[in-house]
Design a protein around this motif. Structure first.
Motif, PDB file in Angstrom:
ATOM      1  N   GLU A 148      25.762  11.635 -82.175  1.00 36.26           N
ATOM      2  CA  GLU A 148      25.360  12.476 -83.306  1.00 36.26           C
ATOM      3  C   GLU A 148      24.294  11.785 -84.156  1.00 36.26           C
ATOM      4  N   GLN A 149      24.427  10.475 -84.315  1.00 42.24           N
ATOM      5  CA  GLN A 149      23.391   9.738 -85.071  1.00 42.24           C
ATOM      6  C   GLN A 149      22.036   9.872 -84.375  1.00 42.24           C
ATOM      7  N   ILE A 150      22.055   9.704 -83.048  1.00 34.66           N
ATOM      8  CA  ILE A 150      20.794   9.811 -82.291  1.00 34.66           C
ATOM      9  C   ILE A 150      20.246  11.230 -82.403  1.00 34.66           C
ATOM     10  N   ARG A 151      21.121  12.213 -82.316  1.00 35.73           N
ATOM     11  CA  ARG A 151      20.667  13.610 -82.423  1.00 35.73           C
ATOM     12  C   ARG A 151      20.055  13.883 -83.800  1.00 35.73           C
ATOM     13  N   LEU A 152      20.690  13.371 -84.849  1.00 37.88           N
ATOM     14  CA  LEU A 152      20.185  13.631 -86.204  1.00 37.88           C
ATOM     15  C   LEU A 152      18.838  12.947 -86.441  1.00 37.88           C
ATOM     16  N   ILE A 153      18.673  11.735 -85.911  1.00 32.97           N
ATOM     17  CA  ILE A 153      17.430  10.985 -86.153  1.00 32.97           C
ATOM     18  C   ILE A 153      16.335  11.421 -85.188  1.00 32.97           C
ATOM     19  N   ASP A 154      16.718  11.719 -83.944  1.00 29.60           N
ATOM     20  CA  ASP A 154      15.761  12.166 -82.925  1.00 29.60           C
ATOM     21  C   ASP A 154      14.605  11.162 -82.773  1.00 29.60           C
ATOM     22  N   PRO A 155      14.934   9.908 -82.418  1.00 25.93           N
ATOM     23  CA  PRO A 155      13.887   8.870 -82.346  1.00 25.93           C
ATOM     24  C   PRO A 155      12.998   9.030 -81.123  1.00 25.93           C
ATOM     25  N   LYS A 156      11.874   8.343 -81.158  1.00 27.61           N
ATOM     26  CA  LYS A 156      10.980   8.308 -79.990  1.00 27.61           C
ATOM     27  C   LYS A 156      11.397   7.191 -79.032  1.00 27.61           C
ATOM     28  N   ILE A 157      11.971   6.135 -79.606  1.00 24.20           N
ATOM     29  CA  ILE A 157      12.354   4.962 -78.806  1.00 24.20           C
ATOM     30  C   ILE A 157      13.723   4.458 -79.262  1.00 24.20           C
ATOM     31  N   ILE A 158      14.556   4.096 -78.292  1.00 24.76           N
ATOM     32  CA  ILE A 158      15.846   3.454 -78.610  1.00 24.76           C
ATOM     33  C   ILE A 158      15.819   2.039 -78.041  1.00 24.76           C
ATOM     34  N   LEU A 159      16.129   1.066 -78.878  1.00 27.43           N
ATOM     35  CA  LEU A 159      16.247  -0.322 -78.417  1.00 27.43           C
ATOM     36  C   LEU A 159      17.727  -0.666 -78.305  1.00 27.43           C
ATOM     37  N   LEU A 160      18.131  -1.087 -77.119  1.00 25.21           N
ATOM     38  CA  LEU A 160      19.533  -1.407 -76.858  1.00 25.21           C
ATOM     39  C   LEU A 160      19.681  -2.913 -76.789  1.00 25.21           C
ATOM     40  N   THR A 161      20.369  -3.482 -77.778  1.00 21.51           N
ATOM     41  CA  THR A 161      20.447  -4.947 -77.849  1.00 21.51           C
ATOM     42  C   THR A 161      21.690  -5.436 -77.119  1.00 21.51           C
ATOM     43  N   GLY A 162      21.485  -5.981 -75.944  1.00 21.44           N
ATOM     44  CA  GLY A 162      22.579  -6.555 -75.179  1.00 21.44           C
ATOM     45  C   GLY A 162      23.188  -5.586 -74.182  1.00 21.44           C
ATOM     46  N   ALA A 163      23.896  -6.175 -73.200  1.00 17.85           N
ATOM     47  CA  ALA A 163      24.429  -5.399 -72.080  1.00 17.85           C
ATOM     48  C   ALA A 163      25.475  -4.372 -72.506  1.00 17.85           C
ATOM     49  N   THR A 164      26.277  -4.710 -73.529  1.00 18.90           N
ATOM     50  CA  THR A 164      27.332  -3.771 -73.948  1.00 18.90           C
ATOM     51  C   THR A 164      26.710  -2.477 -74.476  1.00 18.90           C
ATOM     52  N   ALA A 165      25.647  -2.618 -75.240  1.00 18.11           N
ATOM     53  CA  ALA A 165      24.983  -1.427 -75.784  1.00 18.11           C
ATOM     54  C   ALA A 165      24.354  -0.598 -74.661  1.00 18.11           C
ATOM     55  N   VAL A 166      23.756  -1.281 -73.689  1.00 18.29           N
ATOM     56  CA  VAL A 166      23.123  -0.562 -72.573  1.00 18.29           C
ATOM     57  C   VAL A 166      24.185   0.225 -71.802  1.00 18.29           C
ATOM     58  N   LYS A 167      25.265  -0.466 -71.473  1.00 21.08           N
ATOM     59  CA  LYS A 167      26.324   0.172 -70.674  1.00 21.08           C
ATOM     60  C   LYS A 167      26.965   1.324 -71.441  1.00 21.08           C
ATOM     61  N   ALA A 168      27.224   1.098 -72.725  1.00 18.54           N
ATOM     62  CA  ALA A 168      27.913   2.129 -73.513  1.00 18.54           C
ATOM     63  C   ALA A 168      27.072   3.402 -73.633  1.00 18.54           C
ATOM     64  N   LEU A 169      25.775   3.253 -73.800  1.00 16.55           N
ATOM     65  CA  LEU A 169      24.967   4.461 -73.987  1.00 16.55           C
ATOM     66  C   LEU A 169      24.561   5.083 -72.655  1.00 16.55           C
ATOM     67  N   THR A 170      24.088   4.255 -71.726  1.00 20.96           N
ATOM     68  CA  THR A 170      23.489   4.816 -70.504  1.00 20.96           C
ATOM     69  C   THR A 170      24.399   4.739 -69.284  1.00 20.96           C
ATOM     70  N   GLY A 171      25.428   3.885 -69.329  1.00 20.17           N
ATOM     71  CA  GLY A 171      26.297   3.691 -68.163  1.00 20.17           C
ATOM     72  C   GLY A 171      25.761   2.645 -67.201  1.00 20.17           C
ATOM     73  N   ASP A 172      24.570   2.104 -67.475  1.00 20.39           N
ATOM     74  CA  ASP A 172      23.973   1.086 -66.599  1.00 20.39           C
ATOM     75  C   ASP A 172      24.703  -0.241 -66.786  1.00 20.39           C
ATOM     76  N   LYS A 173      25.275  -0.740 -65.689  1.00 21.68           N
ATOM     77  CA  LYS A 173      26.124  -1.945 -65.800  1.00 21.68           C
ATOM     78  C   LYS A 173      25.390  -3.228 -65.451  1.00 21.68           C
ATOM     79  N   ARG A 174      24.095  -3.165 -65.212  1.00 25.09           N
ATOM     80  CA  ARG A 174      23.375  -4.383 -64.820  1.00 25.09           C
ATOM     81  C   ARG A 174      23.314  -5.389 -65.974  1.00 25.09           C
ATOM     82  N   GLY A 175      23.158  -6.639 -65.627  1.00 22.79           N
ATOM     83  CA  GLY A 175      23.061  -7.687 -66.645  1.00 22.79           C
ATOM     84  C   GLY A 175      21.792  -7.536 -67.466  1.00 22.79           C
ATOM     85  N   ILE A 176      21.862  -7.977 -68.711  1.00 21.10           N
ATOM     86  CA  ILE A 176      20.728  -7.786 -69.620  1.00 21.10           C
ATOM     87  C   ILE A 176      19.492  -8.582 -69.164  1.00 21.10           C
TER      88      ILE A 176
END
Ligand code: SF4
Length: 231
Positions: A148-176
């Motif tokens: 909902e935060q992403i929907r409300l802000i509607d950014p052009k770019i999302i920066l995912l800091t660290g593997a946990t953030a990447v996996k949680a948002l995108t499901g990508d489990k690869r190492g950072i």
């Protein structure tokens, strides 16, 4: 007697009719097993208010403050971290400790203002005890707020800091280390995984190929992409 005066007779002296925001909150599911439908929150203020009383996962029992986000609600860049630490739990603001100060420096190095160009938040809004990695069920319970935060802000770019953030948002489990600095698309939005600033604090070398050196390459790429998108 006017209609207004008649209505006043039925109100308690200090009672106010519920605002639309309050009505919304009452209708939003608080049980983690019940998903929060996209579009539930009309404003970040309403979302933040619900997070402060949220008990959708166990992290709600031990927090001081739910840490929702800081920065510009119309920012072109959203930075997503893992979860609040002690400083964040105490202040209610994300990335305010040493890692946060380093993040500010990294952004400022490419003339990104953390108040104007960026909105900063986390995967989970409440501090995991002992700063452990949030559990999968905690991430799942809290994810509707992030979406909902992403929907409300509607950014052009999302920066995912660290593997946990990447996996949680995108499901990508690869190492950072494998995926940092590469652009990926999620729900039509450009995302870049980057090192978590806390990792950079533990690896202070600036030598070519070091995590700090790689971060400098990545943040320059982010600046260039943003310039391309907004010009
Ligand atoms: S971490 Fe998220 S889901 Fe869990 S209690 Fe806090 S706000 Fe609610």
């Amino acid at each position: 007697m006017s209609n207004g005066e008649q209505l006043n007779l039925f109100q308690q002296p200090n009672s106010q009719p519920p605002t639309p925001a309050e009505v919304d909150i009452e209708l939003i599911p608080t049980d983690a097993k019940v998903p929060i439908p996209p579009g539930s929150y009309k404003t970040m203020e309403v979302l933040a208010k619900q997070c402060q009383s949220c008990q959708r996962c166990e992290l709600g029992a031990t927090r001081i403050n739910a840490v929702v986000g800081r920065g510009n609600l119309q920012a072109p860049i959203v930075v997503i971290g893992e979860g609040p630490g002690q400083n964040e739990d105490e202040t209610g603001l994300p990335f305010v400790g040493k890692a946060g100060q380093l993040l500010e420096k990294i952004l400022a190095a490419v003339k990104l203002d953390s108040e104007k160009d960026v909105y900063i938040c986390n995967i989970v809004k409440c501090r995991p005890p002992g700063n452990r990695v949030p559990a999968a069920e905690e991430i799942a319970a809290c994810k509707p707020y992030l979406l909902e935060q992403i929907r409300l802000i509607d950014p052009k770019i999302i920066l995912l800091t660290g593997a946990t953030a990447v996996k949680a948002l995108t499901g990508d489990k690869r190492g950072i280390s494998k995926i940092r600095g590469t652009w990926m698309e999620w729900e039509g939005c450009l995302c870049m995984p980057i090192f978590h600033p806390a990792y950079l604090l533990r690896n202070p070398s600036r030598d070519q190929g070091s995590p700090k050196w790689l971060m400098w390459q990545d943040i320059q790429a982010v600046r260039a992409k943003l310039d391309e998108l907004i010009n």
